[in-house]
Design an enzyme around this catalytic site. Structure first.
Site, short mmCIF file in Angstrom:
data_model
loop_
_atom_site.label_atom_id
_atom_site.label_comp_id
_atom_site.label_asym_id
_atom_site.label_seq_id
_atom_site.Cartn_x
_atom_site.Cartn_y
_atom_site.Cartn_z
N ARG A 88 46.74 52.57 42.49
CA ARG A 88 45.47 53.43 41.89
C ARG A 88 44.23 52.75 41.92
NH1 ARG A 88 47.67 53.68 36.04
NH2 ARG A 88 45.61 54.74 35.61
N THR A 94 60.49 44.05 37.98
CA THR A 94 60.17 42.81 37.45
C THR A 94 61.07 41.64 37.31
OG1 THR A 94 60.37 44.00 35.38
CG2 THR A 94 58.14 43.62 36.13
N LYS A 140 18.90 25.31 47.02
CA LYS A 140 20.54 25.19 47.57
C LYS A 140 20.81 23.77 47.94
CE LYS A 140 22.13 24.83 51.16
NZ LYS A 140 22.31 24.64 52.65
#
Ligand code: UD1
Ligand code: CA
Length: 450
Positions: A15, A81, A333
């Protein structure tokens, strides 16, 4: 009591409609799986076993990026499961403490709840984490007899009467590891789904005269993610909770709903965070620092009294010491700004050390990358870098040195020296006016002829 974690993460997550394995979808900057691992990590587990299936390679990389000692086992077919937990048997051979089963797609189970389950496991053989569901939907139901948990019945297999139960199974289970694998051996798949249900171990334990019980938690902790919509809900829930905790801890968030936090963001008391600030992973902000609007920070450390932004970007390895200042449209950075150093406008400082109280003029760039390798820039204490200086690394600017605006600096500068590296200015008296008259005459001529 010694603990080991078994984290189920083999499911495909159809899904989600994604190439990415479900458990790797991020919430607050980290994969869901890492949230589950982090909750379990507070129990200081002896072993952490992740059961992967779909996208096992990527899941392994993410799990071991968070915890290099984690073991990943692969469940090649998702048969349920109980079958998933059985895959952890070899990885836990010889371990006789408490195994805790977590789901990689259920990221919010709290450490406190897991501690409570561990305590309950001292007095019961099987402990299940349940919750009162507002809308029980398709969850497994906990069939209780007083404080004793008799069995768990899956929605598909439940009678009308059982479906009326609102106490549901979160999926989290604690059980002695040896007993767990022993019970799993007895689990069959004769049920409505044809799957090996982990939940069957409760009924099996009871039929052997063993004790099972439930610990309950708030439904918010058991939020599972099965779709993009639920992922967005989970993100929103995480953010709301994390903001509320910061506010409670004495941080000022001027517009809390516009500030986005990462799982591991740390912000000290009396820090002030203006609207629309985004924190990526690995940020620590000390007490009293001030992060101004529209700044983006990740992998950095900002000390007391430092000011960042508005519109600043701190990337991994940025380290701002006390009272350092980073202004608008500045990117930092992998660089240290020592105490009181200032980079106020439009600059890039990468792979660098900027000494205490140095001042970096607008438009300064550390040219740190030659196309193949990165090089370091050192700027000494109290140095003054003129606007629009290009510092071509590797380069060392001494303490108290200056560079002239617009310079392209390619060799080291001695302490207290002034370096100028730009074309000398040429001045031609009256030339501007002459040039202007010439141009105007030319324009007039073309207009007459047309
Ligand atoms: C499960 C529980 C149900 C509980 C619900 C809570 C069982 C039989 N049912 O149902 O009681 O209310 O969770 O969300 O346990 N997984 C694997 N391999 C497998 C099957 C599942 O790794 O073979 C993983 C999934 O990726 C997921 C988790 O285990 O992370 C739960 O599996 P899922 O199929 O979602 O179980 P539910 O049907 O939701
Ligand atoms: Ca599920």
């Amino acid at each position: 009591m010694k603990t080991s974690l078994i984290i189920l993460a083999a499911g495909k997550g159809t899904r989600m409609n994604s190439e990415l394995p479900k458990v790797l979808h991020p919430i607050a900057g980290d994969p869901m799986l890492v949230h589950a691992m982090a909750a379990g990590a507070t129990l200081e587990p002896v072993h952490t076993v992740v059961v992967a299936g779909h996208g096992a390679e990527e899941v392994t990389a993410a799990a071991q990026d968070y915890d290099e000692t984690a073991t990943v086992v692969v469940q090649s077919e998702q048969l349920g499961t109980a079958h998933a937990v059985a895959q952890a048997r070899d990885a836990l051979s010889g371990f006789d403490g408490t195994a805790i089963v977590l789901y990689g797609d259920t990221p919010f189970v709290s450490s406190e709840t897991l501690e409570e389950m561990m305590s309950a496991a001292e007095g019961a053989d099987v402990v299940v984490l349940g919750f009162e569901a507002a809308d029980p939907e398709r969850y497994g139901r906990l069939v209780m007899d007083g404080t004793s948990l008799e069995r768990i019945v899956e929605f598909k297999d439940a009678s009308e009467e059982e479906r009326a139960i609102t106490l549901c199974n979160s999926g989290v289970i604690a059980c002695n590891a040896t007993l767990l694998f022993d019970l799993i051996d007895a689990v069959g798949n004769e049920n409505a789904s044809g799957e090996y249900y982990l939940t069957d171990i409760v009924g099996l334990a009871r039929s052997r005269g063993l004790k099972a019980t439930a610990v309950t938690c708030d439904e918010a902790e058991t939020l599972g993610v099965n779709s993009r919509a639920q992922l967005a809900e989970a993100e929103a829930a995480f953010q709301a909770r994390a903001r509320a905790i910061l506010i409670e801890d004495g941080v000022t968030l001027q517009a809390p709903e516009t500030v986005f936090l990462a799982r591991d963001t740390v912000i000290g008391r009396d820090a002030l965070i203006e609207p629309n600030v985004v924190f990526g992973a690995g940020v620590t902000i000390e007490s009293g620092a001030h992060i101004r609007a529209f700044s983006h920070l990740e992998g950095c450390h900002v000390s007391r009294g430092a000011v960042v932004g508005p519109y600043a970007r701190l990337r991994p390895g940025a380290e701002l010491e006390e009272n350092a200042k980073v202004g608008n449209f500045v990117e930092i950075k992998n660089a240290v700004l020592a105490e009181g150093a200032k980079v106020n406008h439009l600059s890039y400082i990468g792979d660098a050390f900027v000494g205490a109280h140095a001042n970096i003029g607008a438009g300064t760039i550390t040219c740190n990358y030659d196309g193949v390798m990165k090089h370091h820039t050192h700027i000494g204490a109290n140095a003054f870098i003129g606007s629009n200086t290009m510092l071509v690394a590797p380069i060392h600017i001494g303490d108290g040195a200056m560079t002239g605006s617009g310079s392209v600096i390619t060799s080291d500068v001695e302490p207290d020296a002034l370096a100028l590296a730009r074309a000398p200015q040429v001045e031609k008296p009256g030339m501007a006016r002459k040039l202007m008259e010439m141009l105007k005459a030319k324009k007039a001529k073309t207009q007459r002829s047309s």
